[in-house]
Design a protein around this motif. Sequence first.
Motif, mmCIF file in Angstrom:
data_model
loop_
_atom_site.group_PDB
_atom_site.id
_atom_site.type_symbol
_atom_site.label_atom_id
_atom_site.label_comp_id
_atom_site.label_asym_id
_atom_site.label_seq_id
_atom_site.Cartn_x
_atom_site.Cartn_y
_atom_site.Cartn_z
ATOM 1 N N GLU A 6 0.831 -1.199 0.000
ATOM 2 C CA GLU A 6 0.000 0.000 0.000
ATOM 3 C C GLU A 6 0.869 1.253 0.000
ATOM 4 O O GLU A 6 1.987 1.246 0.528
ATOM 5 C CB GLU A 6 -0.905 0.013 1.229
ATOM 6 N N CYS A 22 -2.704 0.422 -4.049
ATOM 7 C CA CYS A 22 -2.357 -0.916 -3.573
ATOM 8 C C CYS A 22 -1.879 -1.724 -4.770
ATOM 9 O O CYS A 22 -2.630 -1.910 -5.734
ATOM 10 C CB CYS A 22 -3.559 -1.584 -2.926
ATOM 11 N N TRP A 36 -10.696 -2.181 -0.181
ATOM 12 C CA TRP A 36 -10.169 -1.495 0.984
ATOM 13 C C TRP A 36 -11.137 -1.663 2.148
ATOM 14 O O TRP A 36 -12.355 -1.535 1.982
ATOM 15 C CB TRP A 36 -9.983 -0.010 0.695
ATOM 16 N N CYS A 98 -5.627 -2.625 2.440
ATOM 17 C CA CYS A 98 -5.930 -3.206 1.134
ATOM 18 C C CYS A 98 -6.113 -4.712 1.308
ATOM 19 O O CYS A 98 -5.457 -5.330 2.155
ATOM 20 C CB CYS A 98 -4.778 -2.922 0.176
#
Length: 119
Positions: A6, A22, A36, A98
């Motif tokens: 990330e 990400c 997310w 993520c």
Amino acid sequence: QVQLVESGGGLVQAGGSLRLSCAASGSIFSINAMGWHRQAPGKQRELVAVITSGGSTNYADSVKGRFTISRISRDNAKNTVSLQMNSLKPEDTAVYYCNALVTGYGTYWGQGTQVTVSS
């Protein structure tokens, strides 16, 4: 195996914008969806946004109209998604994670990135 890295996050004033990215590497063609989640202090982790391999998206009601998830790129080595966050509110303050959903395995998680929105 899927690795997630990330980037983005930080401190912003209310009403401002941030962009999270990400990058997934490894067995990226086994990924069905990426998204997310976020977790604020003392609260459970919650879904923020998700995008499927087919491009369908879904958002938490609290971020609809303010956040946009999109796929930046997909090549043989990496699958990268972004989360554009606009009109940020203090209640958006959280650690953002993520994740990648892989058929037959489950979910991989990134290390998390802090987003802080000051009032």
